[in-house]
Each structure stands twice: as structure tokens, then as C-alpha cells.
Design an enzyme around this catalytic site. Structure first.
Site, mmCIF file in Angstrom:
data_model
loop_
_atom_site.group_PDB
_atom_site.id
_atom_site.type_symbol
_atom_site.label_atom_id
_atom_site.label_comp_id
_atom_site.label_asym_id
_atom_site.label_seq_id
_atom_site.Cartn_x
_atom_site.Cartn_y
_atom_site.Cartn_z
ATOM 1 N N THR A 237 0.850 -1.187 0.000
ATOM 2 C CA THR A 237 0.000 0.000 0.000
ATOM 3 C C THR A 237 0.888 1.239 0.000
ATOM 4 O OG1 THR A 237 -1.900 -0.992 1.036
ATOM 5 C CG2 THR A 237 -1.584 1.335 1.489
ATOM 6 N N ARG B 241 -15.328 -5.860 0.334
ATOM 7 C CA ARG B 241 -14.587 -5.349 1.495
ATOM 8 C C ARG B 241 -13.818 -4.056 1.140
ATOM 9 N NH1 ARG B 241 -9.073 -3.891 2.878
ATOM 10 N NH2 ARG B 241 -8.854 -4.157 5.116
ATOM 11 N N GLY C 14 -11.141 -1.274 3.108
ATOM 12 C CA GLY C 14 -10.327 -1.069 4.307
ATOM 13 C C GLY C 14 -10.270 0.385 4.731
ATOM 14 N N ASP C 15 -9.207 0.730 5.414
ATOM 15 C CA ASP C 15 -9.067 2.083 5.974
ATOM 16 C C ASP C 15 -8.603 3.122 4.967
ATOM 17 O OD1 ASP C 15 -6.604 0.594 5.872
ATOM 18 O OD2 ASP C 15 -5.660 2.208 6.998
ATOM 19 N N GLY D 270 -1.467 -0.831 6.906
ATOM 20 C CA GLY D 270 -1.554 -1.924 7.867
ATOM 21 C C GLY D 270 -2.904 -2.605 7.813
ATOM 22 N N THR D 271 -3.221 -3.272 8.875
ATOM 23 C CA THR D 271 -4.466 -4.037 8.976
ATOM 24 C C THR D 271 -5.656 -3.080 9.041
ATOM 25 O OG1 THR D 271 -4.008 -4.078 11.324
ATOM 26 C CG2 THR D 271 -3.440 -6.035 10.117
ATOM 27 N N GLY D 272 -6.275 -2.859 7.899
ATOM 28 C CA GLY D 272 -7.227 -1.771 7.737
ATOM 29 C C GLY D 272 -8.357 -1.749 8.747
HETATM 30 N N1 ASP Z 1 -4.565 -0.744 4.971
HETATM 31 C C1 ASP Z 1 -4.840 -1.437 3.737
HETATM 32 C C2 ASP Z 1 -6.186 -2.116 3.796
HETATM 33 O O1 ASP Z 1 -6.508 -2.632 4.870
HETATM 34 C C3 ASP Z 1 -3.839 -2.475 3.418
HETATM 35 C C4 ASP Z 1 -2.418 -2.057 3.486
HETATM 36 O O2 ASP Z 1 -2.073 -1.075 4.117
HETATM 37 O O3 ASP Z 1 -1.608 -2.760 2.873
HETATM 38 O O4 ASP Z 1 -6.864 -2.192 2.798
#
Ligand code: ASP
Length: 329
Positions: A189, A217, A219-220, A241-243
Site C-alpha cells: 500500500t 470489502r 479497508g481504511d 496496515g491491517t485496515g
Molecule cells: N490498509 C490497507 C487495507 O486494509 C492495506 C495495506 O495497508 O496494505 O486495505
């Protein structure tokens, strides 16, 4: 009214190319070089905008576009695949001067999602457009559209097949040492934060999301206040990160709020945010910049692709933490 305007202040641009379980001994030199070259190019292109007196918003778009066009990163070309074998892209941008923002989610034909997010910000009354509506808007804005196959890369396709075989939804950053995916693939990302010569901040982020994601889905990354936030009164933030956990902690806004209201340093604020994220099972990184050009780049993974450039035009890039973590490139 533009708040915090500071004529002739320093220019600065920070970028990230994703945080994750990057292991020094497993990152092949040629892959590392390929990443560093794109990061450096992104920084130089953004710096050219800023040093010519351009806005932080334009620098963020230009820097992110370079990384979207590269197959190395999980954004634009090179994005990961959904369970159905599609590349569904998310992006957002925010202008810290007046807290204007724009975003797109789950788009499949927009060549540069960050440009679409920018168009939403400046040419629509809305903040977040999704799917076919976002694509119709991009077309009306004369943005470049491509056949969805443009986003296909063999290694991302192979990554999806492995994820399906393991019945896992795989974050680029997922840390699973028992069943590692290709170690070179766990990041991607992209994001940027910038301050221009008028002291205005901007932040942007772009992603393909998660490998094997399902059911539309999101994400953030396209959520203002989570993956992206900018306010001249505090800081500009871009996350990776973990969105889901970055949404639950309102990571971008939470980081900015600590700086603005609690007078935390940017590093303290970013570390607090990452600690909250870790406490609910997440991980990743944040790049944070204020209008004075001071900054912090924090992550709670083993690495984060990142770089910084300032007035002197020297690009510093790196991936690991520790003493000599960033090198001139
Ligand atoms: N934050 C992104 C998502 O959750 C993924 C990433 O940062 O790689 O979609």
C-alpha cells in the site's frame, strides 16, 4: 480561511510503500533495489512539484501516481486480487488547509485512483464515491480508464492462488511466520504526506487492499480519519496496515488529535496509535508530518518501505529500522 498558512516555510514530502513482515535476509537485493528506485523517483517527482511552488495536494498526487504506476506496490498496477480474481482499488486524499477530502473505493477501471480521489475532492460535493458510480464520475472527469486486465500481475495472481489454497484473507502485512506467503510480497500500500512552501499540509493513500478479500470489502485507505487525515492545525497522516483496526481506532484522526489537543510529539502520538492498534490485534505503520516540516515515520512491523525529501532535494529511502535505516538515493 486557510489556517496555519506560513509563507516561505520549508517544503517536505514523506512517502510509504507499505509496512510488513519484511525480513532482511529474505529481501532479495534486486527486489530491494527495484523498490528503492521507485520510492526515490516518487520523492523526486513530488519534490519537483513542491520546489516549483506547487501545492502539497499536487505533490501528494504526483508522488502516489508514480507508485501506482509501478507493479512493485499494492496500489494501481500491481494491486492484489480479491477472492473473485478482481483488482478492486481504494484511494483517498485530504487537503489540510480547509480539510477538504475526496476518496474512491472498489474501483476496477481507473488507472490512477489517487487522481479520482482528487477529482472527487475538488470537483464534487461528495467525499467518497464507490464502484461503478466512481467510475462514471472518473469518466465524466476525463480521467484515464483502463481495461481491468491492466492491473494484472503474475506474482499477485500467484499470491491469490496461495491464499485461496490456504483459505486465508491475506493482508500484505500479515505476520504469520508459520505459514509465510512469499516474504517479498508482504507489503505495498502506498501513501504520501507533504507540506508546501505556503505551509499547507496534505495526505493521500492508495491500495489494492487485501489479497483474497470478499464481499466488497473496503479497508481504511479511503476512509478519511482512518487511513488518511490532514489538518494544518495538527498534522498530515497516511497509514498502512491491517485496515479494519485502523478504522476501529480512527488512526489518522486519533494521531492528529493527540498532537493538537494533548500536545504529544508526532512520534508519541503515532506510537500511541500503533499501540492501540496492536492491542486489538492489528499492525502497520504511519507517516506523520507537521506544517513546520517536522515528521515521524513509525511502524510496529519489521519493516516499512518509506522515504523523505526536503528543501535540499536529496531523497532518503529505506525499509528497516535502526541506525542507518534511511540512505540517500
Ligand atoms: N490498509 C490497507 C487495507 O486494509 C492495506 C495495506 O495497508 O496494505 O486495505
Amino acid at each position: 480561511m486557510k489556517i496555519g498558512t506560513n509563507k516561505n516555510s520549508s517544503i517536505r514530502l514523506l512517502i510509504h510503500g507499505g509496512a510488513g513482515a519484511v525480513q532482511r535476509d529474505r529481501l532479495k537485493p534486486e527486489r530491494e533495489k527495484a523498490f528503492m528506485e521507485v520510492l526515490a523517483q516518487s520523492l523526486h517527482v513530488g519534490h519537483t512539484v513542491l520546489s516549483a511552488g506547487g501545492s502539497s495536494v499536487d505533490a501528494v498526487v504526483a508522488a502516489i501516481e508514480i507508485m501506482e504506476d509501478s507493479p512493485e506496490f499494492n496500489a494501481g498496477r500491481g494491486a492484489v486480487f480479491s477472492h473473485e480474481g478482481c483488482n478492486e482499488l481504494d484511494a483517498s486524499i485530504m487537503d489540510g488547509a480547509e480539510r477538504m477530502a475526496g476518496a474512491v473505493a472498489a474501483v476496477t477501471t481507473i488507472c490512477n485512483p489517487i487522481r479520482a480521489a482528487h477529482a472527487v475532492m475538488i470537483n464534487s460535493p461528495h467525499i467518497l464515491l464507490i464502484g461503478q458510480g466512481a467510475e462514471a464520475f472518473a469518466k465524466a472527469q476525463n480521467l484515464k480508464l483502463v481495461d481491468p486486465t491492466y492491473f494484472y500481475t503474475q506474482r499477485r495472481w500467484d499470491q491469490l492462488q496461495k491464499a485461496i489454497a490456504r483459505e486465508r484473507i491475506v493482508l500484505d502485512h500479515e505476520f504469520d511466520s508459520d505459514a509465510p506467503l512469499d516474504n517479498d510480497e508482504k507489503y505495498g500500500t502506498v501513501g504520501a504526506v507533504a507540506v508546501d512552501c505556503s505551509g499547507n499540509l496534505a495526505a493521500g493513500t492508495s491500495t489494492g487492499g487485501l489479497t483474497n478479500k470478499r464481499y466488497g470489502r473496503v479497508g481504511d485507505t479511503p476512509i478519511i480519519g482512518a487511513g488518511t487525515y490532514a489538518d494544518n492545525q495538527s498534522v498530515a497522516v497516511s497509514a498502512t496496515g491491517t485496515g479494519e483496526m485502523f478504522i476501529r481506532t480512527a488512526a489518522g484522526f486519533y494521531t492528529a488529535t493527540q498532537v493538537r489537543l494533548q500536545k504529544k510529539t508526532m512520534t508519541e502520538a503515532a506510537e500511541n496509535t500503533l499501540a492501540e492498534i496492536k492491542a486489538i490485534g492489528g499492525e502497520g505503520g504511519l507517516i506523520v508530518l507537521n506544517a513546520a516540516g517536522e515528521y515521524s515515520m513509525c511502524f510496529n512491523t519489521s519493516g516499512m518501505f518509506r522515504g523523505v525529501i526536503g528543501d535540499d532535494g536529496v531523497a532518503y529511502v529505506g525499509v528497516f529500522s535502526g541506525g542507518e535505516s534511511l540512505a540517500a538515493y
